[in-house]
Design a protein around this motif. Structure first.
Motif, PDB file in Angstrom:
ATOM      1  N   ARG A  80      -4.459  -3.495 -15.758  1.00  0.00           N
ATOM      2  CA  ARG A  80      -4.634  -2.648 -14.519  1.00  0.00           C
ATOM      3  C   ARG A  80      -3.344  -2.096 -14.119  1.00  0.00           C
ATOM      4  NH1 ARG A  80      -8.877  -2.108 -15.629  1.00  0.00           N
ATOM      5  NH2 ARG A  80     -10.907  -2.705 -14.336  1.00  0.00           N
ATOM      6  N   ALA A  81      -2.031  -3.000 -14.389  1.00  0.00           N
ATOM      7  CA  ALA A  81      -0.758  -2.503 -14.268  1.00  0.00           C
ATOM      8  C   ALA A  81      -0.252  -1.263 -14.996  1.00  0.00           C
ATOM      9  CB  ALA A  81       0.251  -3.323 -14.250  1.00  0.00           C
ATOM     10  N   ALA A  82      -0.852  -1.284 -16.151  1.00  0.00           N
ATOM     11  CA  ALA A  82      -0.499  -0.188 -17.090  1.00  0.00           C
ATOM     12  C   ALA A  82      -1.213   1.075 -16.744  1.00  0.00           C
ATOM     13  CB  ALA A  82      -0.761  -0.622 -18.618  1.00  0.00           C
ATOM     14  N   GLU A  83      -2.372   0.859 -16.160  1.00  0.00           N
ATOM     15  CA  GLU A  83      -3.178   1.928 -15.893  1.00  0.00           C
ATOM     16  C   GLU A  83      -2.726   2.857 -14.342  1.00  0.00           C
ATOM     17  OE1 GLU A  83      -7.194   0.068 -17.806  1.00  0.00           O
ATOM     18  OE2 GLU A  83      -6.827  -0.232 -16.078  1.00  0.00           O
ATOM     19  N   LEU A  84      -2.281   1.812 -13.573  1.00  0.00           N
ATOM     20  CA  LEU A  84      -1.987   2.289 -12.296  1.00  0.00           C
ATOM     21  C   LEU A  84      -0.497   2.237 -11.836  1.00  0.00           C
ATOM     22  CD1 LEU A  84      -4.689   0.151 -10.370  1.00  0.00           C
ATOM     23  CD2 LEU A  84      -4.576   2.736 -10.857  1.00  0.00           C
ATOM     24  N   ASP A  85       0.472   2.059 -12.935  1.00  0.00           N
ATOM     25  CA  ASP A  85       1.937   2.024 -12.623  1.00  0.00           C
ATOM     26  C   ASP A  85       2.425   3.212 -11.874  1.00  0.00           C
ATOM     27  OD1 ASP A  85       1.824   3.466 -15.044  1.00  0.00           O
ATOM     28  OD2 ASP A  85       3.199   1.835 -16.100  1.00  0.00           O
ATOM     29  N   SER A  86       1.724   4.226 -12.462  1.00  0.00           N
ATOM     30  CA  SER A  86       2.279   5.611 -11.774  1.00  0.00           C
ATOM     31  C   SER A  86       1.728   5.929 -10.575  1.00  0.00           C
ATOM     32  CB  SER A  86       1.632   6.782 -12.690  1.00  0.00           C
ATOM     33  OG  SER A  86       0.229   6.864 -12.611  1.00  0.00           O
ATOM     34  N   PHE A  87       0.961   5.006  -9.814  1.00  0.00           N
ATOM     35  CA  PHE A  87       0.585   5.052  -8.633  1.00  0.00           C
ATOM     36  C   PHE A  87       1.328   3.832  -7.421  1.00  0.00           C
ATOM     37  CE2 PHE A  87      -2.861   7.146 -10.702  1.00  0.00           C
ATOM     38  CZ  PHE A  87      -3.114   8.260  -9.979  1.00  0.00           C
ATOM     39  N   GLY A  88       2.071   2.999  -8.262  1.00  0.00           N
ATOM     40  CA  GLY A  88       2.726   1.979  -7.599  1.00  0.00           C
ATOM     41  C   GLY A  88       2.437   0.616  -7.634  1.00  0.00           C
ATOM     42  N   MET A  89       1.667   0.519  -8.696  1.00  0.00           N
ATOM     43  CA  MET A  89       1.175  -1.057  -9.381  1.00  0.00           C
ATOM     44  C   MET A  89       2.249  -1.235 -10.076  1.00  0.00           C
ATOM     45  SD  MET A  89      -1.917  -2.890 -10.713  1.00  0.00           S
ATOM     46  CE  MET A  89      -1.846  -4.600 -11.060  1.00  0.00           C
TER      47      MET A  89
END
Length: 257
Positions: A80-89
Motif C-alpha cells: 500500500r505504501a508503494a501504491e500510495l506514496d505519491s499521496f502521502g503514505m
C-alpha cells in the motif's frame, strides 16, 4: 500509535512493540475505524486478503486527509505504501523499496499461510521475498553459485504460496543443478542464516515509529466522499459496534492483496 501486524512480527523482540496499540492484520474498514480514534500514526505491516476484503486504498487516503500519518512496511503495508506514496503514505524497508522501484510487482511475493493469533501467527509457508533475501545471502556466503541461486528462486516462484517451504523448494531442485553435497550444505546453512526480510522490515518500521518518525501528515489532494464511500463507512461503523471479537482465520500478505 496504532499498528496492524501479525505474522511479520512473529517471534520479534517484545520490546519493539512496547507503546503501540497493536491490532491484528488489517482487513477492509480497519484503517477507517482506527482513524476514528484519532491516533498520531497508523502503521500497516500485515493485512488479510483472499478470505476477506483487503484494506481499501480510499480508507488510507481518508486517514491521510484528516492529518493522520499512515506508514507501511514488510507486507500489506509495503504494497500500500508503494501504491500510495505519491499521496502521502510513507513506506520503509527493503520490500517497500523493491515495490516502489518496480523490482517487485506481484502480490504473491509477500503472501503467506499462517496460524492463529493464539499461537502468535506462526508462518506455515514461506514468503517469496524471504526466499530471495535468503538465497542472495547464501550466494554471498559462497554456499550456492549464481546459477544455483537463480534456479532456487525460479523453483520457489513457481510454487503456490500456501505450499512453498524450503523442503518443497529443495525437493524440486534437480540433483544435477544442486548436487547432494551442495543441497546438504545449504540445508545446514539455512538453520543459522535464513533471512526473514519481512521481520527485518517490520522491526525497522517499529523502531522508526518509536523514534518519532512519520509523526505528521500533510497532503495536497481533495478527498471525494462518493456514495460508495458513504455506504461503506456506514457498514464499517455498524461492524464496530456489533461484530464480536473473533479470530480472523485467513492468510496474510506480508505486504500483499
Amino acid at each position: 500509535m496504532i499498528v496492524f501486524a501479525g505474522p511479520s512480527i512473529a517471534g520479534i523482540d517484545p520490546a519493539l512493540t512496547d507503546g503501540f496499540d497493536l491490532r491484528p492484520p488489517a482487513q477492509q474498514g480497519d484503517v477507517f475505524l482506527a482513524a476514528l480514534d484519532q491516533p498520531l500514526v497508523i502503521g500497516i505491516i500485515d493485512g488479510y486478503f483472499e478470505g476477506v476484503p483487503s484494506v481499501w486504498h480510499k480508507e488510507i487516503l481518508w486517514a491521510l486527509s484528516r492529518g493522520i500519518a499512515v506508514c507501511g512496511a514488510s507486507s500489506m503495508g509495503a504494497l500500500r505504501a508503494a501504491e500510495l506514496d505519491s499521496f502521502g503514505m510513507r513506506g520503509t524497508g527493503e520490500i517497500y523499496a523493491a515495490y516502489r522501484d518496480g523490482v517487485l510487482e506481484d502480490d504473491d511475493e509477500v503472501a503467506l499461510l499462517h496460524g492463529p493469533a493464539e499461537l502468535g501467527y506462526p508462518g506455515l509457508s514461506l514468503a517469496m521475498v524471504n526466499v530471495r533475501a535468503t538465497v542472495d545471502a547464501a550466494r554471498t556466503d559462497g554456499i550456492v553459485t549464481s546459477r544455483q541461486a537463480g534456479l532456487l528462486k525460479d523453483v520457489a516462484k513457481s510454487q503456490f504460496y500456501k505450499s512453498r517451504t524450503w523442503h518443497s523448494i529443495l525437493a524440486e531442485i534437480n540433483i544435477q543443478d544442486l548436487p547432494k553435497d551442495a543441497n546438504t550444505a545449504l540445508r545446514s546453512w539455512l538453520g543459522e542464516n535464513e533471512v526473514d526480510q519481512k521481520k527485518l522490515d517490520a522491526a525497522d518500521l517499529l523502531t522508526q515509529l518509536s523514534d518519532g518518525a512519520f509523526s505528521s501528515s500533510s497532503v495536497d489532494f481533495h478527498f471525494e466522499e462518493t456514495d460508495l464511500w458513504i455506504t461503506a463507512t456506514h457498514t464499517w461503523r455498524r461492524r464496530r459496534h456489533t461484530e464480536p471479537e473473533t479470530e480472523r482465520a485467513g492468510y496474510s500478505l506480508l505486504g500483499g492483496l
